[in-house]
Design an enzyme around this catalytic site. Structure first.
Site, PDB file in Angstrom:
ATOM      1  N   GLU A 396      45.406  74.927  38.423  1.00  0.00           N
ATOM      2  CA  GLU A 396      44.037  75.397  38.630  1.00  0.00           C
ATOM      3  C   GLU A 396      43.824  76.866  38.287  1.00  0.00           C
ATOM      4  O   GLU A 396      43.424  77.669  39.129  1.00  0.00           O
ATOM      5  CB  GLU A 396      43.603  75.101  40.075  1.00  0.00           C
ATOM      6  CG  GLU A 396      43.635  73.602  40.358  1.00  0.00           C
ATOM      7  CD  GLU A 396      43.019  73.210  41.703  1.00  0.00           C
ATOM      8  OE1 GLU A 396      42.656  74.097  42.480  1.00  0.00           O
ATOM      9  OE2 GLU A 396      42.903  72.006  41.947  1.00  0.00           O
ATOM     10  N   GLU A 507      45.770  63.495  38.678  1.00  0.00           N
ATOM     11  CA  GLU A 507      45.496  63.412  40.124  1.00  0.00           C
ATOM     12  C   GLU A 507      44.317  62.497  40.427  1.00  0.00           C
ATOM     13  O   GLU A 507      43.476  62.798  41.271  1.00  0.00           O
ATOM     14  CB  GLU A 507      45.189  64.810  40.691  1.00  0.00           C
ATOM     15  CG  GLU A 507      46.226  65.861  40.372  1.00  0.00           C
ATOM     16  CD  GLU A 507      46.026  67.173  41.122  1.00  0.00           C
ATOM     17  OE1 GLU A 507      45.087  67.274  41.921  1.00  0.00           O
ATOM     18  OE2 GLU A 507      46.842  68.080  40.913  1.00  0.00           O
TER      19      GLU A 507
HETATM   20  C1  XIL Z   1      45.719  68.393  48.019  1.00  0.00           C
HETATM   21  C2  XIL Z   1      46.614  67.501  48.823  1.00  0.00           C
HETATM   22  O1  XIL Z   1      46.526  66.185  48.337  1.00  0.00           O
HETATM   23  C3  XIL Z   1      46.247  67.536  50.276  1.00  0.00           C
HETATM   24  O2  XIL Z   1      47.209  66.825  51.039  1.00  0.00           O
HETATM   25  C4  XIL Z   1      46.204  68.974  50.746  1.00  0.00           C
HETATM   26  O3  XIL Z   1      45.819  69.031  52.092  1.00  0.00           O
HETATM   27  C5  XIL Z   1      45.291  69.780  49.862  1.00  0.00           C
HETATM   28  O4  XIL Z   1      45.727  69.685  48.541  1.00  0.00           O
HETATM   29  N1  XIL Z   1      44.172  69.729  43.357  1.00  0.00           N
HETATM   30  C6  XIL Z   1      45.523  69.937  43.434  1.00  0.00           C
HETATM   31  C7  XIL Z   1      46.280  69.392  44.577  1.00  0.00           C
HETATM   32  O5  XIL Z   1      46.130  70.451  42.503  1.00  0.00           O
HETATM   33  O6  XIL Z   1      47.337  70.245  44.944  1.00  0.00           O
HETATM   34  C8  XIL Z   1      45.408  69.140  45.775  1.00  0.00           C
HETATM   35  O7  XIL Z   1      46.187  68.431  46.696  1.00  0.00           O
HETATM   36  C9  XIL Z   1      44.164  68.363  45.377  1.00  0.00           C
HETATM   37  C10 XIL Z   1      43.356  69.135  44.392  1.00  0.00           C
END
Ligand code: XIL
Length: 585
Positions: A396, A507
């Protein structure tokens, strides 16, 4: 008639024999299954026999080292930090990958503790706590905190309607104790009561309903970072050895999905190079058979470490790294022949307080921050070299604020400007030249400023010869506005291919408010778009069963969603079926 009677008798006899055989073999199977259930090592102890719980299964617990005198317990320093930098929740070390109890009956636990330097914390949980990066669930548990002069007993009753940051024990008692080189603690679970004693004096007595249903998981830690103690012995005594016994989860097995259902197996038929993945956590991999079977039983060919490798967990202090639980997860995946995608090395979130507080004013400050980032990448990738084959090196990088276009202004940017990205990739390549290196972000599926910024960024990185292999499209669809237009997505994947970059859907999860049709259509369309583009190498979903689709709502309480491919009860959703039927064609 008469003539055929003997023949009939014979058939009747044969029938009874077959029935008897079926019954006997059924019984034998039942006994076999009973005897050989996963990892049980004391199912056949005699009544009231004592089991030494420290005999095995304590080698993979964070902060704990088995020694001849017992378990040496230290503090892991792992804490969950709120993203504004204010103190978060402690994250107690729990023996997940190792010994716990199945406990459906009465028993007593006796612990001998010694060499307390500062404090000793023994915690018994009625369910395995789940750690996310913004909170951990604090399931029903009893926490015993011992120091030189007192013992505190805290009872935590699981309460999802409370903000986990402000949750208080439902019951708390403090008793003074005599200073002594060792103490004996006992927890008796008997006749609907829990009786807790120290050195034979009762310190708490309470009804155990809603505290221990069927399982007991052990947490060992201290209250302060430099404290330590020794757990000399931990014994289990029970009259019901068939219902209360130790289980060593390192021996747990997996049930495989039928080849006609398993996503990865189906994908292999047309694209053996393609990986179907899921973001995975350790606790449910260990404590939930449904979850374990789904993740490790053929549906997936790879996992992404959802939270386990985030900075706050593995690098809690400047000179402290703790890879124990991350290793447990990675090793579990590898045991079942899944590859591992590492998430994530350089990120503006999920950083511990000491990182958030690093100064970036002077040149010296800035160089120090750069060195810290370099060390983190080198050490982490070095540790997992050969076991983790691809990484989100930078996660990110794009601004979170809709009004500011461009790169996110976090610690790494403050210290190094845009060059932190190239530095991170070059460092990663030096640390493990074999690993595939990715930049990963959300909102890249659509046209607009985010995509333009990312495309310009990776074009420049390629031009500068920075070792980057590809881009991860997070593909989170949290609301209608996030819905992905697959034509645009495919075009973006191709633009990257023209630059010599591969893509991954990294994701994906889809909101459920518009019903299962909209949800499954999105899942399927994005899966197909990636699968049909030769440069899209993998598709990863950000969760497995809805049981773990947890987040903190606006009021800071733990809430749950229905965004995943399997529901609360680990049953397939229409979205899963839609992807399976595409792959079966
Ligand atoms: C999220 C996790 O899934 C959760 O368990 C945590 O509480 C917050 O982070 N983008 C990303 C991930 O790159 O690291 C994030 O993961 C979701 C959004």
């Amino acid at each position: 008639m008469h003539e055929i009677m003997p023949h009939r008798d014979f058939i009747g006899y044969l029938k009874s024999a077959v029935i008897a055989l079926v019954i006997v073999s059924g019984l034998l199977c039942a006994v076999y299954v009973w005897t050989y259930r996963d990892g049980i090592f004391s199912a056949h102890t005699a009544a009231n026999q004592q089991t030494n719980l420290l005999a095995s299964g304590w080698d993979h617990m964070p902060g704990v080292t088995p020694q001849t005198s017992g378990l040496h317990v230290t503090h892991t320093d792992q804490a969950i930090v709120q993203q504004d930098g204010s103190p978060g929740m402690t994250n107690p070390s729990v023996n997940l990958y190792g010994t716990h109890l199945y406990a459906d009956g009465d028993y007593s636990l006796t612990a001998k503790i010694s060499d307390i330097s500062g404090s000793a914390v023994l915690r018994v949980f009625g369910a395995a706590p789940l750690t996310q990066d913004e909170f951990y669930t604090n399931p029903r548990n009893i926490e015993l905190v011992i120091n030189d002069t007192s013992v505190t007993t805290n009872t935590w009753v699981s309460n999802r309607s409370r903000n986990p940051y402000t949750q208080k024990p439902s019951n708390s008692t403090v008793r003074s104790i005599k200073q002594s080189p060792s103490h004996t603690l006992s927890i008796k679970h008997t006749n609907g009561q829990l009786i807790i004693q120290i050195d034979n004096a009762t310190i708490a007595q309470q009804r155990y309903k809603n505290i221990f249903d069927k399982e007991v998981w052990f947490g060992l830690t201290t209250t302060a970072p430099n404290d330590s103690w020794t757990l000399q012995s931990l014994d289990l005594t029970t009259n019901a050895p068939n219902r209360v016994f130790a289980v060593n989860t390192t021996a747990s097995t997996v049930q495989r999905a039928p080849a006609t259902d398993a996503l990865q197996t189906l994908a292999n038929r047309t694209r053996p190079d393609f990986q179907v993945g899921a973001a995975v956590a350790l606790a449910p991999s260990i404590s939930d058979n449904n979850y374990r079977n789904l993740v490790y039983g053929g549906q997936f060919g790879s996992i992404t470490t959802e939270n386990a490798l985030k900075w706050q967990f593995i690098h809690p202090q400047l000179s402290t790294y703790d890879f124990t639980d991350a290793d447990n997860l990675v090793n579990l995946a590898r045991q079942h022949a899944l590859s591992v995608h590492g998430h994530t090395l350089v990120f503006g979130e999920a950083n511990p307080a000491w990182v958030l507080n690093l100064p970036t004013k002077t040149n010296t400050d800035k160089l120090k921050v750069e060195q810290i980032m370099i060390d983190h990448v080198t050490k982490t990738m070095g540790h997992f070299k050969g076991r983790i084959t691809s990484w989100d090196v930078v996660n990110e990088p794009l601004s979170d604020d809709e009004d500011t276009i461009g790169l996110r202004q976090h610690k790494w940017f403050e210290a190094m400007g845009e060059s932190y990205i190239a530095t991170a990739f070059r460092t990663a390549h030096d640390a493990d030249p074999q690993a595939k290196l990715f930049i990963n972000d959300y909102g890249l599926e659509a046209d607009g400023e985010r995509w333009d910024t990312m495309l310009a960024l990776v074009t420049q990185l390629k031009k500068d010869g920075v070792p980057i292999d590809g881009v991860g499209f997070q593909a989170h669809v949290y609301e209608e506005a996030d819905k992905i237009d697959v034509g645009t997505l495919r075009q973006h994947i191709r633009q990257l291919a023209d630059l010599g970059l591969v893509s991954r859907i990294s994701e994906m999860d889809v909101y459920s408010d518009d019903g299962p049709d909209v949800q499954s259509q999105q899942y399927r369309d994005v899966f197909v778009a990636c699968f049909d583009e030769p440069s899209c190498m993998s598709w990863t979903t950000w969760g497995v069963t809805d049981k773990y689709n947890l987040y903190l709502d606006d009021r800071g309480r733990i809430a749950s969603g229905q965004d995943y491919l399997w529901d609360m009860n680990a049953q397939p959703t229409p979205a899963l079926t839609a992807i399976q039927s595409f792959l079966r064609q």
